[in-house]
Design a protein around this motif. Sequence first.
Motif, PDB file in Angstrom:
ATOM      1  N   GLY A   1       1.016  -1.598   0.370  1.00 25.41           N
ATOM      2  CA  GLY A   1      -0.389   0.363   0.591  1.00 25.41           C
ATOM      3  C   GLY A   1       0.505   0.889   0.020  1.00 25.41           C
ATOM      4  O   GLY A   1       0.258   2.179   0.091  1.00 25.41           O
ATOM      5  N   ARG A   2       2.092   0.978  -0.071  1.00 23.53           N
ATOM      6  CA  ARG A   2       2.639   2.797  -0.925  1.00 23.53           C
ATOM      7  C   ARG A   2       3.343   3.361  -1.298  1.00 23.53           C
ATOM      8  O   ARG A   2       3.131   2.825  -2.723  1.00 23.53           O
ATOM      9  N   HIS A   3       2.826   4.173  -1.832  1.00 22.75           N
ATOM     10  CA  HIS A   3       2.206   5.140  -3.366  1.00 22.75           C
ATOM     11  C   HIS A   3       3.539   5.700  -2.707  1.00 22.75           C
ATOM     12  O   HIS A   3       3.749   6.772  -2.609  1.00 22.75           O
ATOM     13  N   GLY A   4       3.731   5.528  -4.343  1.00 22.42           N
ATOM     14  CA  GLY A   4       5.073   6.393  -4.820  1.00 22.42           C
ATOM     15  C   GLY A   4       5.044   6.658  -5.999  1.00 22.42           C
ATOM     16  O   GLY A   4       4.080   6.917  -7.036  1.00 22.42           O
ATOM     17  N   VAL A   5       6.403   6.859  -6.909  1.00 17.46           N
ATOM     18  CA  VAL A   5       6.361   7.340  -8.261  1.00 17.46           C
ATOM     19  C   VAL A   5       7.931   6.279  -8.805  1.00 17.46           C
ATOM     20  O   VAL A   5       8.126   6.011  -7.685  1.00 17.46           O
ATOM     21  N   VAL A   6       7.326   6.264  -9.945  1.00 18.30           N
ATOM     22  CA  VAL A   6       8.447   5.179 -11.293  1.00 18.30           C
ATOM     23  C   VAL A   6       9.208   6.697 -11.598  1.00 18.30           C
ATOM     24  O   VAL A   6       8.538   7.323 -13.115  1.00 18.30           O
ATOM     25  N   PHE A   7       9.661   6.622 -11.974  1.00 21.07           N
ATOM     26  CA  PHE A   7      10.853   8.387 -12.622  1.00 21.07           C
ATOM     27  C   PHE A   7      11.318   7.042 -14.310  1.00 21.07           C
ATOM     28  O   PHE A   7      12.014   6.933 -14.521  1.00 21.07           O
ATOM     29  N   ARG A   8      10.487   7.281 -14.759  1.00 18.64           N
ATOM     30  CA  ARG A   8      11.453   7.300 -16.337  1.00 18.64           C
ATOM     31  C   ARG A   8      12.310   8.322 -17.068  1.00 18.64           C
ATOM     32  O   ARG A   8      13.168   7.746 -17.502  1.00 18.64           O
ATOM     33  N   SER A   9      12.654   8.860 -16.288  1.00 22.19           N
ATOM     34  CA  SER A   9      13.940   9.936 -17.040  1.00 22.19           C
ATOM     35  C   SER A   9      13.895  10.982 -15.960  1.00 22.19           C
ATOM     36  O   SER A   9      13.351  12.007 -14.701  1.00 22.19           O
ATOM     37  N   LEU A  10      15.526  11.183 -15.106  1.00 21.55           N
ATOM     38  CA  LEU A  10      16.139  12.757 -14.519  1.00 21.55           C
ATOM     39  C   LEU A  10      17.312  13.310 -15.051  1.00 21.55           C
ATOM     40  O   LEU A  10      17.741  13.208 -15.176  1.00 21.55           O
ATOM     41  N   ASP A  11      16.471  14.609 -15.828  1.00 25.15           N
ATOM     42  CA  ASP A  11      17.900  15.396 -16.415  1.00 25.15           C
ATOM     43  C   ASP A  11      18.509  16.154 -15.330  1.00 25.15           C
ATOM     44  O   ASP A  11      17.232  16.827 -14.748  1.00 25.15           O
ATOM     45  N   ALA A  12      19.531  15.953 -15.055  1.00 20.10           N
ATOM     46  CA  ALA A  12      20.447  16.756 -14.182  1.00 20.10           C
ATOM     47  C   ALA A  12      21.373  17.957 -14.137  1.00 20.10           C
ATOM     48  O   ALA A  12      22.292  17.096 -15.764  1.00 20.10           O
ATOM     49  N   SER A  13      22.233  19.018 -13.962  1.00 23.58           N
ATOM     50  CA  SER A  13      22.426  19.557 -14.960  1.00 23.58           C
ATOM     51  C   SER A  13      24.384  19.518 -13.919  1.00 23.58           C
ATOM     52  O   SER A  13      25.331  20.126 -14.474  1.00 23.58           O
ATOM     53  N   ARG A  14      24.351  18.208 -13.188  1.00 18.53           N
ATOM     54  CA  ARG A  14      25.309  17.900 -12.153  1.00 18.53           C
ATOM     55  C   ARG A  14      25.712  16.526 -12.642  1.00 18.53           C
ATOM     56  O   ARG A  14      25.354  15.746 -12.398  1.00 18.53           O
ATOM     57  N   LEU A  15      26.898  16.042 -13.338  1.00 20.74           N
ATOM     58  CA  LEU A  15      27.279  15.225 -13.932  1.00 20.74           C
ATOM     59  C   LEU A  15      27.597  14.048 -12.854  1.00 20.74           C
ATOM     60  O   LEU A  15      27.479  12.722 -12.622  1.00 20.74           O
ATOM     61  N   LEU A  16      28.330  14.637 -11.809  1.00 18.16           N
ATOM     62  CA  LEU A  16      28.958  13.433 -10.529  1.00 18.16           C
ATOM     63  C   LEU A  16      27.315  13.683  -9.846  1.00 18.16           C
ATOM     64  O   LEU A  16      27.139  11.639  -9.589  1.00 18.16           O
ATOM     65  N   VAL A  17      26.460  13.518  -9.919  1.00 17.25           N
ATOM     66  CA  VAL A  17      24.901  13.377  -9.334  1.00 17.25           C
ATOM     67  C   VAL A  17      24.375  12.146 -10.217  1.00 17.25           C
ATOM     68  O   VAL A  17      24.066  11.760  -9.712  1.00 17.25           O
ATOM     69  N   VAL A  18      25.102  12.323 -11.709  1.00 13.87           N
ATOM     70  CA  VAL A  18      23.602  12.036 -12.410  1.00 13.87           C
ATOM     71  C   VAL A  18      24.541  10.012 -12.590  1.00 13.87           C
ATOM     72  O   VAL A  18      23.903   8.896 -11.943  1.00 13.87           O
ATOM     73  N   LEU A  19      26.295  10.501 -12.734  1.00  6.37           N
ATOM     74  CA  LEU A  19      26.549   8.677 -12.544  1.00  6.37           C
ATOM     75  C   LEU A  19      26.322   8.347 -11.150  1.00  6.37           C
ATOM     76  O   LEU A  19      26.098   6.946 -10.858  1.00  6.37           O
ATOM     77  N   ALA A  20      25.798   9.140  -9.614  1.00  9.37           N
ATOM     78  CA  ALA A  20      26.475   8.696  -8.431  1.00  9.37           C
ATOM     79  C   ALA A  20      24.885   8.362  -8.167  1.00  9.37           C
ATOM     80  O   ALA A  20      24.354   7.062  -8.205  1.00  9.37           O
ATOM     81  N   ALA A  21      24.069   9.266  -9.224  1.00 12.38           N
ATOM     82  CA  ALA A  21      21.959   8.003  -9.025  1.00 12.38           C
ATOM     83  C   ALA A  21      22.631   6.837 -10.280  1.00 12.38           C
ATOM     84  O   ALA A  21      21.102   6.024  -8.828  1.00 12.38           O
ATOM     85  N   ARG A  22      22.642   6.530 -10.993  1.00 12.31           N
ATOM     86  CA  ARG A  22      21.950   5.691 -11.818  1.00 12.31           C
ATOM     87  C   ARG A  22      22.702   4.215 -11.258  1.00 12.31           C
ATOM     88  O   ARG A  22      22.113   3.079 -11.221  1.00 12.31           O
ATOM     89  N   VAL A  23      24.195   4.983 -10.637  1.00 10.59           N
ATOM     90  CA  VAL A  23      25.030   3.256  -9.931  1.00 10.59           C
ATOM     91  C   VAL A  23      24.310   3.379  -8.924  1.00 10.59           C
ATOM     92  O   VAL A  23      24.049   1.753  -8.866  1.00 10.59           O
ATOM     93  N   GLY A  24      24.001   3.856  -7.528  1.00  7.39           N
ATOM     94  CA  GLY A  24      23.882   3.386  -6.185  1.00  7.39           C
ATOM     95  C   GLY A  24      22.467   3.651  -5.928  1.00  7.39           C
ATOM     96  O   GLY A  24      21.346   2.856  -5.221  1.00  7.39           O
ATOM     97  N   LEU A  25      21.220   3.812  -7.104  1.00  7.02           N
ATOM     98  CA  LEU A  25      19.523   4.157  -6.346  1.00  7.02           C
ATOM     99  C   LEU A  25      19.607   3.392  -8.397  1.00  7.02           C
ATOM    100  O   LEU A  25      17.863   3.020  -8.191  1.00  7.02           O
ATOM    101  N   GLY A  26      19.668   3.552  -9.301  1.00 11.82           N
ATOM    102  CA  GLY A  26      19.249   1.901 -10.519  1.00 11.82           C
ATOM    103  C   GLY A  26      18.559   3.519 -10.867  1.00 11.82           C
ATOM    104  O   GLY A  26      17.644   3.324 -11.557  1.00 11.82           O
ATOM    105  N   LEU A  27      18.647   4.628 -11.053  1.00 15.05           N
ATOM    106  CA  LEU A  27      17.695   5.899 -11.551  1.00 15.05           C
ATOM    107  C   LEU A  27      18.272   6.521 -12.311  1.00 15.05           C
ATOM    108  O   LEU A  27      19.280   6.696 -13.213  1.00 15.05           O
TER     109      LEU A  27
END
Length: 273
Positions: free
Chosen positions: A108-134
């Motif tokens: 019963g947990r209501h959340g979101v599923v991200f289809r894409s997240l565009d961000a302006s910091r490359l290091l943030v992009v790399l960390a989130a893709r590897v660590g959280l599968g986003l």
Amino acid sequence: MRTSGGTEGGAGAALPDDFPVTAPALPGRVLFDQRWRDLAFLHWPVDPEAVRRFFPPGCEPDVLGGTTWVSLVPFGMSGAGLGEGRPVPWLGSFLETNVRLYSVDAAGRHGVVFRSLDASRLLVVLAARVGLGLPYTWSRMREQEGAAAREWRSSRRWPGPRGARTSIALTVGPPVVPTPLDVFLTSRWGAHTRVAGRTLWVPNSHEPWPLREAAVTALDDELCAAAGVPVAGPPPLVRFSEGVRTVFGRPQLLPTPALARWRPRRVALGTRT
């Protein structure tokens, strides 16, 4: 196209009695702390069956009045950091635009599923893709603001489709009392994501969104189509918010059905089968 509550796609439906309009307590300590500021919410209704394939095992499209939604959300991130109250200078502040769907799981947990997240910091992009599968992507982004106007622009750098862009301009109106549909689309206390073949629930907590009326004055978007959820026409529900501070807790594994084990049939020597 100023709107105060939407005109279709479950806009008149009531929330279920057990829908969590406020955030449940985080399990354990705070892992991430950040502020989301100056957000636009552009919402379109979609057929749940048209987007079901995008949901990881263990969750499915969340519906209100038989309809689910896709949202385009540009905003500014500020003061993001590990733990509580420890912002990372420069790297913790950036622009982001996400395309998101709405999910619910067996708990019963209501959340979101991200289809894409565009961000302006490359290091943030790399960390989130590897660590959280986003599905973060690196993009050129900018924002402009006036007394009653906001504008966001982005163009994707990596990964593709390279050059996928969005341009959004709004006029911002007075505060609104959230409708049931507003609550359904903004009272989301986590994200479902997929890491190493397992579905995770990433919980978050924040105050209810302070929402304002908003009207789209210009929209040229390729991000929804690039995410596989093309939308037609202007969004029937648009909101603006000055933002909220949010904290994230420890990701939790969703239970998965045990795999049926295949056992070879034993055959005695000297017998026919």
